[in-house]
Motif scaffolding. Structure first.
Motif, PDB file in Angstrom:
ATOM      1  N   LYS A   1      43.913  39.749  28.711  1.00  0.00           N
ATOM      2  CA  LYS A   1      43.579  40.514  29.907  1.00  0.00           C
ATOM      3  C   LYS A   1      42.360  41.385  29.627  1.00  0.00           C
ATOM      4  O   LYS A   1      42.328  42.124  28.654  1.00  0.00           O
TER       5      LYS A   1
ATOM      6  N   ASN B   1      39.062  43.768  31.752  1.00  0.00           N
ATOM      7  CA  ASN B   1      38.508  44.286  32.999  1.00  0.00           C
ATOM      8  C   ASN B   1      37.016  43.992  33.016  1.00  0.00           C
ATOM      9  O   ASN B   1      36.260  44.562  32.245  1.00  0.00           O
TER      10      ASN B   1
ATOM     11  N   GLN C   1      37.935  36.086  31.822  1.00  0.00           N
ATOM     12  CA  GLN C   1      38.346  35.727  33.180  1.00  0.00           C
ATOM     13  C   GLN C   1      37.234  35.057  33.974  1.00  0.00           C
ATOM     14  O   GLN C   1      37.487  34.197  34.816  1.00  0.00           O
TER      15      GLN C   1
ATOM     16  N   LEU D   1      50.622  32.309  33.264  1.00  0.00           N
ATOM     17  CA  LEU D   1      50.408  33.693  32.873  1.00  0.00           C
ATOM     18  C   LEU D   1      51.689  34.254  32.251  1.00  0.00           C
ATOM     19  O   LEU D   1      52.783  33.974  32.730  1.00  0.00           O
TER      20      LEU D   1
ATOM     21  N   SER E   1      52.635  40.040  33.985  1.00  0.00           N
ATOM     22  CA  SER E   1      51.214  40.273  33.728  1.00  0.00           C
ATOM     23  C   SER E   1      50.396  40.029  34.991  1.00  0.00           C
ATOM     24  O   SER E   1      50.781  39.248  35.856  1.00  0.00           O
ATOM     25  N   LYS E   2      49.260  40.700  35.054  1.00  0.00           N
ATOM     26  CA  LYS E   2      48.351  40.547  36.189  1.00  0.00           C
ATOM     27  C   LYS E   2      46.922  40.645  35.689  1.00  0.00           C
ATOM     28  O   LYS E   2      46.601  41.500  34.870  1.00  0.00           O
ATOM     29  N   LEU E   3      46.050  39.755  36.181  1.00  0.00           N
ATOM     30  CA  LEU E   3      44.651  39.777  35.794  1.00  0.00           C
ATOM     31  C   LEU E   3      43.832  40.539  36.834  1.00  0.00           C
ATOM     32  O   LEU E   3      44.273  40.759  37.957  1.00  0.00           O
ATOM     33  N   SER E   4      42.609  40.925  36.436  1.00  0.00           N
ATOM     34  CA  SER E   4      41.746  41.693  37.342  1.00  0.00           C
ATOM     35  C   SER E   4      41.098  40.813  38.399  1.00  0.00           C
ATOM     36  O   SER E   4      40.533  41.319  39.363  1.00  0.00           O
TER      37      SER E   4
ATOM     38  N   ILE F   1      51.316  40.317  28.661  1.00  0.00           N
ATOM     39  CA  ILE F   1      50.100  40.296  27.846  1.00  0.00           C
ATOM     40  C   ILE F   1      49.989  41.595  27.047  1.00  0.00           C
ATOM     41  O   ILE F   1      50.263  42.685  27.561  1.00  0.00           O
TER      42      ILE F   1
ATOM     43  N   ASP G   1      47.759  44.353  25.509  1.00  0.00           N
ATOM     44  CA  ASP G   1      46.434  44.899  25.802  1.00  0.00           C
ATOM     45  C   ASP G   1      46.013  45.852  24.691  1.00  0.00           C
ATOM     46  O   ASP G   1      46.727  46.793  24.363  1.00  0.00           O
TER      47      ASP G   1
END
Length: 376
Positions: free
Chosen positions: A10, A12, A17, A38, A42-45, A60, A62
């Protein structure tokens, strides 16, 4: 094909990504069906606008904001979780609801986890993409790749501009060209036209002592070309000490003709928009790792049809095969000043040459060819 992208990192506004998005968009363009795998919770930007399926084994890990000791602990935790994510992906692979799984920015550590997981026995292709392998990591990579020889469906692909594996060629390792990087939100103007001032962009984080911004500014001013060119510098310090030093530089040169500063970090759409508004990108990267790892911002420049000013360390294979700019000498600022002068003096006359060579680059390193090499 139904292709799953398994992302376990992950960031930002990071490269990982954006690289995922490039592959996902090309899969869609070619009529394939991409799916995102995934880790749970979890969450991606970035929203890739594709279905998401979750892997059990924890979210994930971090590293952001972690100190040196904590990073060691987190790296152990990440490797252990990776084994569980791989086991979870194996269960999905056994259902044969997908045709392949792609891990887009792998390292040799991924293979270390693979050996401990069930995924090594996958009934469908598992494709690991490595973004170059430098000399320090090469022995570790080769050891891990050799252990994968008996895994029938494990494919190892290294994106690279060179061949450092002739003496240790492995049948499960394939070298492929990296892709030009063009975001979907930006409309690329692939027809070069001459206009003044020629806008030269110098972007990236500022770390005191790492990039000689003052030297570069003075070399540009000394070139005597400020009447026909403008140097645009991103002022993005990383520490309070960097910020103090950068403020000093900005105050000293704020009224100098042909010099413009852009304050702060640039992410996503803003980053690509500002790159797109330049005519030339100045890439003064001197770390020797760029002899082995291809530069994302260099391939942004190529995909956006920008000529370049680069060092001898930055992916030299490009300038040796394609006339898209000029090499500059960071060790000799007087020499660099002459190089900048000559580049700008000849720029209008060389527009057709840059056009032809950037067309060639975008054909040779196009995302269509890249995806073909991944899936073949």
């Amino acid at each position: 094909m139904r292709v799953a992208i398994l992302e376990t990192v992950k960031t930002n506004g990071g490269f990982e990504q954006e690289f995922d998005r490039l592959i996902i968009n090309e899969l869609k363009r070619q009529g394939h069906t991409p799916i995102l795998y995934l880790p749970e919770n979890s969450k991606l930007s970035i929203d890739f606008d594709i279905p998401i399926e979750y892997m059990s084994g924890g979210e994930i890990v971090d590293y952001e904001g972690a100190g040196k000791i904590k990073k060691i602990w987190l790296s152990i935790q990440r490797e252990n979780r990776r084994v569980k994510w791989f086991d979870s992906a194996y269960k999905k692979a056994c259902k044969k609801e997908i045709d392949a799984i792609v891990l887009t920015t792998a390292t040799y550590r991924y293979l270390r986890s693979l050996h401990r997981s069930k995924l090594k026995d996958s009934p469908i292709p598992i494709i690991f993409i490595f973004l170059g392998v430098n000399p320090h990591e090469k022995p570790k990579f080769i050891r891990q790749a050799q252990k994968c020889l008996s895994y029938r469906n494990i494919k190892l692909k290294i994106t690279t501009l060179r061949d450092d594996f002739k003496e240790s060629a492995l049948p499960n390792v394939e070298l492929i060209k990296p892709p030009v990087l063009v975001p979907t939100e930006i409309k690329v103007n692939n027809h070069l036209m001459y206009k003044e001032p020629i806008r030269i962009g110098f972007f990236g984080h500022y770390r005191k002592g790492e990039k000689d911004i003052e030297g570069i500014i003075n070399a540009f001013v000394k070139s005597g070309m400020t009447h026909k060119a403008e140097l645009i510098i991103q002022a993005a310090p990383t520490t309070p000490e960097d910020a103090t030093d950068l403020d000093r530089i900005m105050n000293e040169y704020k009224n100098k003709a042909g010099i413009t500063f852009i304050k702060g970090k640039l992410y996503g759409q803003k980053w690509y928009s500002i790159l797109s508004s330049m005519d030339v990108l100045f890439l003064p990267y001197s770390d020797k790792r760029y002899l082995y790892n291809w530069s994302a911002v260099y391939f942004n420049a190529l995909g956006l049809y920008k000529s370049v000013l680069v060092t001898k360390f930055l992916n030299p294979e490009i300038l040796s095969a394609y006339d898209v700019g000029t090499e500059v000498d960071l060790q000799d600022l007087n020499h660099m000043s002459v190089q900048i002068h000559d580049f700008l003096e000849q720029y209008e006359k060389k527009i057709p040459i840059y056009q032809n060579n950037l067309d060639r680059v975008n054909r040779d390193f196009g995302t269509e060819n890249f995806l073909y090499n991944i899936l073949k």
